[in-house]
Design an enzyme around this catalytic site. Structure first.
Site, PDB file in Angstrom:
ATOM      1  N   ARG A  15       4.570 -58.713   0.544  1.00 40.36           N
ATOM      2  CA  ARG A  15       5.893 -58.402   0.052  1.00 40.36           C
ATOM      3  C   ARG A  15       6.294 -56.779  -0.289  1.00 40.36           C
ATOM      4  NH1 ARG A  15       8.270 -55.813  -4.133  1.00 40.36           N
ATOM      5  NH2 ARG A  15       6.318 -56.010  -5.264  1.00 40.36           N
ATOM      6  N   ASP A  16       5.355 -56.270  -0.922  1.00 43.17           N
ATOM      7  CA  ASP A  16       5.626 -55.018  -1.465  1.00 43.17           C
ATOM      8  C   ASP A  16       5.437 -53.782  -0.263  1.00 43.17           C
ATOM      9  OD1 ASP A  16       6.495 -52.607  -2.775  1.00 43.17           O
ATOM     10  OD2 ASP A  16       4.660 -52.498  -4.131  1.00 43.17           O
ATOM     11  N   HIS A 206      -0.391 -51.922 -11.110  1.00 41.76           N
ATOM     12  CA  HIS A 206       0.136 -51.737  -9.891  1.00 41.76           C
ATOM     13  C   HIS A 206       0.395 -50.373  -9.669  1.00 41.76           C
ATOM     14  CE1 HIS A 206       2.799 -52.999  -6.460  1.00 41.76           C
ATOM     15  NE2 HIS A 206       3.195 -51.751  -6.449  1.00 41.76           N
ATOM     16  N   HIS A 208       0.812 -46.673  -7.473  1.00 39.87           N
ATOM     17  CA  HIS A 208       1.427 -46.116  -6.383  1.00 39.87           C
ATOM     18  C   HIS A 208       0.573 -44.729  -6.059  1.00 39.87           C
ATOM     19  CE1 HIS A 208       5.301 -47.988  -5.056  1.00 39.87           C
ATOM     20  NE2 HIS A 208       4.751 -49.074  -6.035  1.00 39.87           N
ATOM     21  N   CYS A 239       9.160 -48.582  -3.670  1.00 39.17           N
ATOM     22  CA  CYS A 239      10.187 -48.992  -4.113  1.00 39.17           C
ATOM     23  C   CYS A 239      11.534 -48.446  -3.644  1.00 39.17           C
ATOM     24  CB  CYS A 239      10.387 -48.779  -5.741  1.00 39.17           C
ATOM     25  SG  CYS A 239      11.728 -49.547  -6.277  1.00 39.17           S
ATOM     26  N   ASN A 248       1.712 -47.511  -1.803  1.00 40.56           N
ATOM     27  CA  ASN A 248       0.886 -47.973  -2.612  1.00 40.56           C
ATOM     28  C   ASN A 248      -0.537 -47.710  -2.367  1.00 40.56           C
ATOM     29  OD1 ASN A 248       2.647 -50.112  -4.353  1.00 40.56           O
ATOM     30  ND2 ASN A 248       2.988 -50.520  -2.333  1.00 40.56           N
TER      31      ASN A 248
END
Length: 300
Positions: A15-16, A206, A208, A239, A248
């Site tokens: 996803r990310d 989470h 980065h 993002c 990330n």
């Protein structure tokens, strides 16, 4: 080497990591990536996001990806990101047992990210909880450590916001360093504070890697008792609505470090590294605008 300790590593690359690739990745390639992660021993995965294809074109195939993965891997811990009640309803209809709902600690970022005030996001979260009480919801607290528009938040602001969400019945949170500005002392302080204030809740992080602090900040969270840590294969992601946010923390780097330190991730590092290299080779053009951090040699 320290005595082996288990740590929950949550892969959010499907996803990310993929959400803002410049080219659309076909379903078969997304599924091949998830297959490879499962085969490497990754058992906790965020596999897609039920968002408007106009906002995130890469996620236009979310239902097909989710349906296929849920059928193939019924024992795996699979979940999706949902921005609203409609997305949560779709996830439940497909058979998902849990979802992540993102709300920013920063009012400015919340408006940029999901086009809502924070109060509106909390109202939508309340509707999700009321309409789908059996669905487990983890709230991703975006910009928990810093915002591109408002800077570093006060610790009390984080505690107050987690308290608002907690009152809605949520007991799982993920503190997100959305633009990669955290430092280990801040991570320790924030995590220690929320764990003390809400002992009945679980907290993940989470992180980065914008300033090459992803590994140390993630380790700081682990040492403070984080219930899980999120990362992406190859360090992809970021993002699309946060200026300056790059990738990330890389899953393969994190697994390598944790194994050396005696942590048990349940993941086969050699398979994971091979997958990172093969995926990078398969879609090289898609990596050009991202912070990529694939270890070419496990001794480095």
């Amino acid at each position: 080497m320290a005595e082996s300790r288990k740590i929950r590593l949550v892969e959010v690359g499907p996803r990310d990591g993929l959400q803002n690739l410049k080219d659309y990745l076909p379903v078969r390639e997304k599924l091949a990536l998830i297959d490879g992660l499962i085969q490497a021993g990754v058992s906790h995965l965020q596999i897609t996001s039920f968002v408007s294809p106009k906002a995130i074109p890469q996620m236009q195939d979310a239902e097909e990806v989710a349906r296929t993965c849920l059928e193939r891997y019924p024992q795996a811990d699979l979940f999706a990101l949902v921005p609203n009640l409609r997305g949560a309803q779709t996830a439940q209809r497909l058979g998902m047992k849990k979802v992540a709902n993102v709300i920013s600690l920063s009012e400015s970022h919340n408006k940029a990210n999901i086009n809502r005030t924070r109060a509106q996001s909390l109202e939508e979260l309340s509707r999700i909880r009321d309409s789908l009480p059996e669905l487990e919801v983890c709230v991703d607290v975006a910009t928990a450590f810093g915002c591109p528009f408002e800077g570093r938040p006060a610790r009390q602001a984080l505690l107050d916001f987690v308290g608002q969400v907690h009152q809605l019945g949520v007991r799982t949170f993920c503190l997100c360093d959305t633009i990669g500005v955290a430092d280990p002392a801040q991570v320790r302080g924030s995590l220690t504070a929320v764990k003390a204030a809400f002992p009945d809740s679980a907290f993940q992080v989470h992180i980065h890697d914008t300033r090459n602090m992803g590994m140390v900040n993630t380790l700081a969270a682990i040492e403070c008792g984080a219930g899980g840590v999120q990362s992406t294969l190859g360090g992809l992601g970021g993002c699309p609505f946060a200026p300056g946010a790059s990738g990330n923390t890389a899953t393969e780097d994190l697994v390598y470090m944790l194994h050396l330190m005696g942590y048990d991730t349940g993941i086969d590092f050699d398979r994971l590294l091979a997958l990172a290299k093969s995926f990078h080779a398969a879609v090289p053009g898609n990596y050009s605008s991202h912070h990529i951090h694939i270890a070419q040699n496990p001794c480095c």
